[in-house]
Design an enzyme around this catalytic site. Structure first.
Site, PDB file in Angstrom:
ATOM      1  N   ASP A   1     -49.797  27.575  39.468  1.00 34.45           N
ATOM      2  CA  ASP A   1     -50.344  27.699  38.117  1.00 34.45           C
ATOM      3  C   ASP A   1     -51.068  26.475  37.749  1.00 34.45           C
ATOM      4  O   ASP A   1     -50.996  25.792  36.806  1.00 34.45           O
ATOM      5  CB  ASP A   1     -49.015  27.937  37.342  1.00 34.45           C
ATOM      6  CG  ASP A   1     -49.602  28.508  35.788  1.00 34.45           C
ATOM      7  OD1 ASP A   1     -50.609  28.778  35.774  1.00 34.45           O
ATOM      8  OD2 ASP A   1     -48.803  28.227  35.022  1.00 34.45           O
TER       9      ASP A   1
ATOM     10  N   GLY B   1     -50.650  23.604  30.204  1.00 35.63           N
ATOM     11  CA  GLY B   1     -51.100  23.785  31.677  1.00 35.63           C
ATOM     12  C   GLY B   1     -51.258  22.289  32.298  1.00 35.63           C
ATOM     13  O   GLY B   1     -51.582  21.408  31.595  1.00 35.63           O
TER      14      GLY B   1
ATOM     15  N   ARG C   1     -61.362  28.563  35.907  1.00 31.21           N
ATOM     16  CA  ARG C   1     -61.947  28.273  34.709  1.00 31.21           C
ATOM     17  C   ARG C   1     -63.480  28.818  34.389  1.00 31.21           C
ATOM     18  O   ARG C   1     -64.005  28.432  33.476  1.00 31.21           O
ATOM     19  CB  ARG C   1     -61.786  26.471  34.054  1.00 31.21           C
ATOM     20  CG  ARG C   1     -60.526  26.155  34.128  1.00 31.21           C
ATOM     21  CD  ARG C   1     -59.708  26.715  32.916  1.00 31.21           C
ATOM     22  NE  ARG C   1     -58.508  26.028  32.719  1.00 31.21           N
ATOM     23  CZ  ARG C   1     -57.447  26.553  32.401  1.00 31.21           C
ATOM     24  NH1 ARG C   1     -57.541  27.784  31.857  1.00 31.21           N
ATOM     25  NH2 ARG C   1     -56.279  25.874  31.982  1.00 31.21           N
TER      26      ARG C   1
END
Length: 398
Positions: A279, A298, A58
């Protein structure tokens, strides 16, 4: 530093050994090593740190969800010592300048080894080729993860560049017509396999989740195209769509039918899928507590990947100890050309230590990721990591 009374995997068996580490390198593995700076591992499993090729850190651009520091601390907690970070960032690493921003921050903040992906298209928008020629020597792989590359002309051009520079293309296979439906995955997989066969590049499918996708990849392997590989995620192995509770069960690809879950397991067991990847995708609490349809896709996964696979597959004798190391460490290294790591003398001491004898319930207040969006909170597993070394230094200790 001496790691005492740990068990290593040798010829598919657990054997007690002590490990001497000096200057970041494994110097000796023996029955009884004496010295100072001793850590008693009390029978825990000692293994090379896990390798996770699918992580969303991120930063830069979305630091309210996760930072490189918090994400790599979460990795260290989970026993992951090497990870590959996805490019859905701001700025997107679709050119050398943007990639260098990320590389500089990784150098300053990361507590584990981080290898970033470059993007395939500008801003991952599927409209214009990224400047792959400008950054190819700074990455091992390229991807537009989070969305599929449906522009076939660009994808073919990217495949040619990947082949030229020996890069892996990692595909978020998703056809724009069908999107999140099972067809959205396997229609794209079938199309991309034919292109990869034509071009001859190294092609890796991310987070596969449907029987038809695995059948297509299995067929390519039987035809000799072993440069086409795929990963599976822990959540697609142990959860299905009937278990969905709230936004913490929402991801892309979504949880599938029980039949597809069983097909995912079969693909891992027969080698069609050669690795597991988390993931890891942290979001803010606000983004995951909306109405389900409005929640972002997510879940986090770095801290639970190893215990889920150990508990559900090793303890149940579905896979061997050696196979556990293959799918969690050695195959990702081989497929992506990462620096080798082994629990042998002369290798860098990147090590994870798992408590395989005691069950632990995963709780929200222990999570080191900024994201708390996990469907595994409250679940109990064996094999949680208790100690992590990177380059011989302790980066996590329970």
């Amino acid at each position: 530093m001496i790691l005492k009374n740990g068990r290593i995997i040798e010829n598919n068996k657990l054997i007690y050994k002590d490990i001497l580490i000096d200057c970041g390198i494994i110097k000796q593995i023996d029955d009884n090593i004496d010295g100072e700076d001793v850590i008693d591992l009390k029978g825990c499993l000692v293994m090379p740190g896990a390798v996770d090729v699918h992580v969303h850190l991120r930063e830069p651009g979305f630091e309210y969800k996760e930072t490189i520091l918090t994400g790599t601390k979460s990795a260290a907690k989970g026993g992951v010592t090497t990870l590959m970070s996805m490019p859905n960032l701001k700025p997107c690493p679709d050119n050398l300048e943007a990639l260098n921003i990320q590389l500089d921050r990784i150098k300053k903040s990361a507590v584990v080894n981080v290898y970033p992906y470059g993007a395939v298209t500008v801003n991952e928008e599927d409209k214009k080729m990224a400047d792959i020629e400008g950054f190819y020597n700074k990455v091992l792989a390229i991807t537009d993860d989070g969305r599929g590359v449906n522009n076939i002309e660009i994808l073919k051009e990217a495949m040619l560049l990947a082949k030229k520079h020996n890069l892996v293309i990692a595909s978020h296979a998703e056809d724009n017509v069908y999107k999140y439906l099972p067809e959205g995955e396997y229609v794209a997989v079938r199309r991309e396999i034919e292109l990869a066969k034509e071009i001859g590049c190294r092609y890796h499918f991310c987070h596969m989740s449907t029987k038809e996708s695995f059948d297509a990849i299995r067929k390519a392997h039987k035809e000799g195209y072993n440069n086409i590989t795929c990963e599976v995620a822990p959540h697609h192995l142990v959860l299905n769509e009937d278990m969905i509770v709230d936004g913490n069960w929402k991801m892309n690809p979504p949880l599938r039918s029980e039949a597809n879950r069983l097909a995912t397991i079969e693909a891992l067991l027969d080698g069609t899928a050669c690795m597991v990847a988390s993931d890891h995708a942290p979001h803010s609490k606000e983004e995951k507590t909306r109405e389900y349809d409005k929640c972002l896709n997510g879940i986090i996964g770095l801290e639970t990947m190893l215990p889920i696979i150990y508990t559900e597959f090793v303890r149940t004798n579905k896979i061997s100890l050696d196979r556990f190391l293959d799918i969690m460490v050695y195959n990702p290294i081989k497929v992506f050309g990462l620096p080798p790591r082994k629990l042998e003398c002369g290798y860098t001491a990147d090590i994870a230590v798992l408590d395989i004898d005691n069950i632990h319930t995963y709780e929200e207040d222990e999570i080191l990721s900024m994201g708390k969006n996990s469907p595994f909170i409250g679940k109990s597993y064996y094999g949680f990591n208790v100690l992590t070394l990177v380059n011989g230094k302790i980066v996590y200790k329970k």
